[in-house]
Design a protein around this motif. Sequence first.
Motif, mmCIF file in Angstrom:
data_model
loop_
_atom_site.group_PDB
_atom_site.id
_atom_site.type_symbol
_atom_site.label_atom_id
_atom_site.label_comp_id
_atom_site.label_asym_id
_atom_site.label_seq_id
_atom_site.Cartn_x
_atom_site.Cartn_y
_atom_site.Cartn_z
ATOM 1 N N UNK A 191 0.835 -1.201 0.000
ATOM 2 C CA UNK A 191 0.000 0.000 0.000
ATOM 3 C C UNK A 191 0.863 1.240 0.000
ATOM 4 N N UNK A 192 0.246 2.390 -0.237
ATOM 5 C CA UNK A 192 0.986 3.646 -0.249
ATOM 6 C C UNK A 192 1.627 3.882 1.114
ATOM 7 N N UNK A 193 2.880 4.306 1.085
ATOM 8 C CA UNK A 193 3.680 4.392 2.309
ATOM 9 C C UNK A 193 3.693 5.806 2.874
ATOM 10 N N UNK A 194 3.585 5.911 4.188
ATOM 11 C CA UNK A 194 3.655 7.202 4.862
ATOM 12 C C UNK A 194 3.535 7.010 6.357
ATOM 13 N N UNK A 195 3.808 8.042 7.136
ATOM 14 C CA UNK A 195 3.673 7.949 8.588
ATOM 15 C C UNK A 195 2.274 7.480 8.980
ATOM 16 N N UNK A 196 2.210 6.645 9.998
ATOM 17 C CA UNK A 196 0.940 6.068 10.414
ATOM 18 C C UNK A 196 0.761 4.641 9.943
ATOM 19 N N UNK A 197 1.559 4.217 8.951
ATOM 20 C CA UNK A 197 1.485 2.831 8.483
ATOM 21 C C UNK A 197 2.062 1.871 9.518
ATOM 22 N N UNK A 198 2.899 2.384 10.434
ATOM 23 C CA UNK A 198 3.417 1.547 11.515
ATOM 24 C C UNK A 198 4.471 0.547 11.096
ATOM 25 N N UNK A 199 5.102 0.757 9.950
ATOM 26 C CA UNK A 199 6.104 -0.201 9.467
ATOM 27 C C UNK A 199 7.245 -0.361 10.474
ATOM 28 N N UNK A 200 7.537 0.702 11.222
ATOM 29 C CA UNK A 200 8.616 0.627 12.214
ATOM 30 C C UNK A 200 8.363 -0.464 13.247
ATOM 31 N N UNK A 201 7.072 -0.705 13.570
ATOM 32 C CA UNK A 201 6.754 -1.734 14.555
ATOM 33 C C UNK A 201 6.930 -3.129 13.962
ATOM 34 N N UNK A 202 6.636 -3.282 12.681
ATOM 35 C CA UNK A 202 6.880 -4.567 12.020
ATOM 36 C C UNK A 202 8.385 -4.847 11.942
ATOM 37 N N UNK A 203 9.188 -3.808 11.660
ATOM 38 C CA UNK A 203 10.641 -3.995 11.626
ATOM 39 C C UNK A 203 11.161 -4.394 13.005
ATOM 40 N N UNK A 204 10.638 -3.756 14.047
ATOM 41 C CA UNK A 204 11.069 -4.106 15.408
ATOM 42 C C UNK A 204 10.664 -5.536 15.758
ATOM 43 N N UNK A 205 9.504 -5.981 15.216
ATOM 44 C CA UNK A 205 9.092 -7.365 15.493
ATOM 45 C C UNK A 205 10.043 -8.357 14.835
ATOM 46 N N UNK A 206 10.602 -8.001 13.669
ATOM 47 C CA UNK A 206 11.579 -8.878 13.010
ATOM 48 C C UNK A 206 12.776 -9.143 13.912
ATOM 49 N N UNK A 207 13.150 -8.131 14.692
ATOM 50 C CA UNK A 207 14.307 -8.288 15.586
ATOM 51 C C UNK A 207 14.044 -9.337 16.665
ATOM 52 N N UNK A 208 12.772 -9.617 16.954
ATOM 53 C CA UNK A 208 12.423 -10.655 17.934
ATOM 54 C C UNK A 208 12.335 -12.040 17.289
ATOM 55 N N UNK A 209 12.541 -12.101 15.983
ATOM 56 C CA UNK A 209 12.423 -13.381 15.260
ATOM 57 C C UNK A 209 13.784 -13.901 14.797
ATOM 58 N N UNK A 210 14.843 -13.427 15.452
ATOM 59 C CA UNK A 210 16.197 -13.794 15.036
ATOM 60 C C UNK A 210 16.501 -15.276 15.137
ATOM 61 N N UNK A 211 15.748 -16.016 15.980
ATOM 62 C CA UNK A 211 16.009 -17.442 16.143
ATOM 63 C C UNK A 211 15.191 -18.309 15.191
ATOM 64 N N UNK A 212 14.314 -17.686 14.396
ATOM 65 C CA UNK A 212 13.502 -18.453 13.441
ATOM 66 C C UNK A 212 14.371 -18.847 12.256
ATOM 67 N N UNK A 213 14.380 -20.122 11.940
ATOM 68 C CA UNK A 213 15.159 -20.622 10.809
ATOM 69 C C UNK A 213 14.249 -21.347 9.833
#
Length: 384
Positions: A191-213
Amino acid sequence: MPATYGFLSTYPPTQCGLATFNAALATHLTGGAGGSGVVRLLAGDNTSGGIALDRAAPRVVHTWHTDRPGGWVAAATALNRFDAAIIQHEYGIYPGDAGAEVLPVLRALRIPSIVVLHTVLTHPDKLQRAVLEQIAVAADAVVTMTDTARKRLTSHYDVDPRKITVIPHGAASHNGTPREGHDRPHLLTWGLLGPGKGIEWALRSLAFLGDVEPRPVYTVAGRTHPKVLEQQGDVYRDSLKALAAELGVADCVRWSDVYLEPAELSRLIRSADAVVLPYDSTEQVTSGVLIEAVAAGVPVVATEFPHAVELLADGPGLLVPHQDPEAMAIAIRHVLAEPGLPGRLAGLAGGPTLRWPAVAARYQSLTARLIADRRPLAAATISA
């Protein structure tokens, strides 16, 4: 003879959700038959994502240049050539304070009118409330795309509930697109990207998935919203890329800075193991992305915005609190741990009833009723 429709909205090649929605509804409602047409709203810059918009577009019978005063007169005249008018409403697309210039259009129509509400605010300001209430008075029918929006409208606004019809946002069928295999789990936001899309929270969630292989791949697909690009440049996208690098997940993120054509979007959706909707909004009562994902049978991990709360209640996804990347990571983990989940989800949340042909049929039925309701009145006027 089938009814002819005049559509008032933004329209492709303008790149926005309303334009896409209006084009899809027009296509499925008219079935390729002639006689209907679009009155296109066009802002003064005449570009969207670098694309010139002043060239002729299919179905467009008139362009309302919203930066020029008095444009509503010609817009209403053009719409009156048809049997019924379908008007998309969002505060930001019409001229005037709170988009008030849609009101004289509605009052000048001599044909039945249906106004489709894409936003219904819980706490509107005084003018936003007044404009929306006057729209509901002037229109023959008002459509909300969720029951949540209908309840807001009846609870927070002075609107005749008999005028309100709930018709869901339509979705394309992706059944003809084969599901693509891949070596790593694929997460997707588009979708069209801009503030409010919350992508930063999805990126932060990736950091919690470091053990997923193997490590998940997260695709963020879509151009920066033209208005955001015009006012702020690509500051938001650049900040997200910097955050991904800071979190050590840059190698897991694919940035696709393109406006996706339907076939490309279908392939992308079918390649996803989960669609992630990390939106910040607590007001969003309509999400075309959410509808597309659910109709395609792709699991959804979404924050608790109103449309997600309503649509995911039947089980085609998981809800997480806003701005909680750890909870989002747990939900993503859960979705990825269930093989074959997309197939099991395909029949949930009314997938077939969300497809555009079914949605268009409901607009057709509503229009037929409004036209029939007007016939006795017209006959009485003639006999008098």
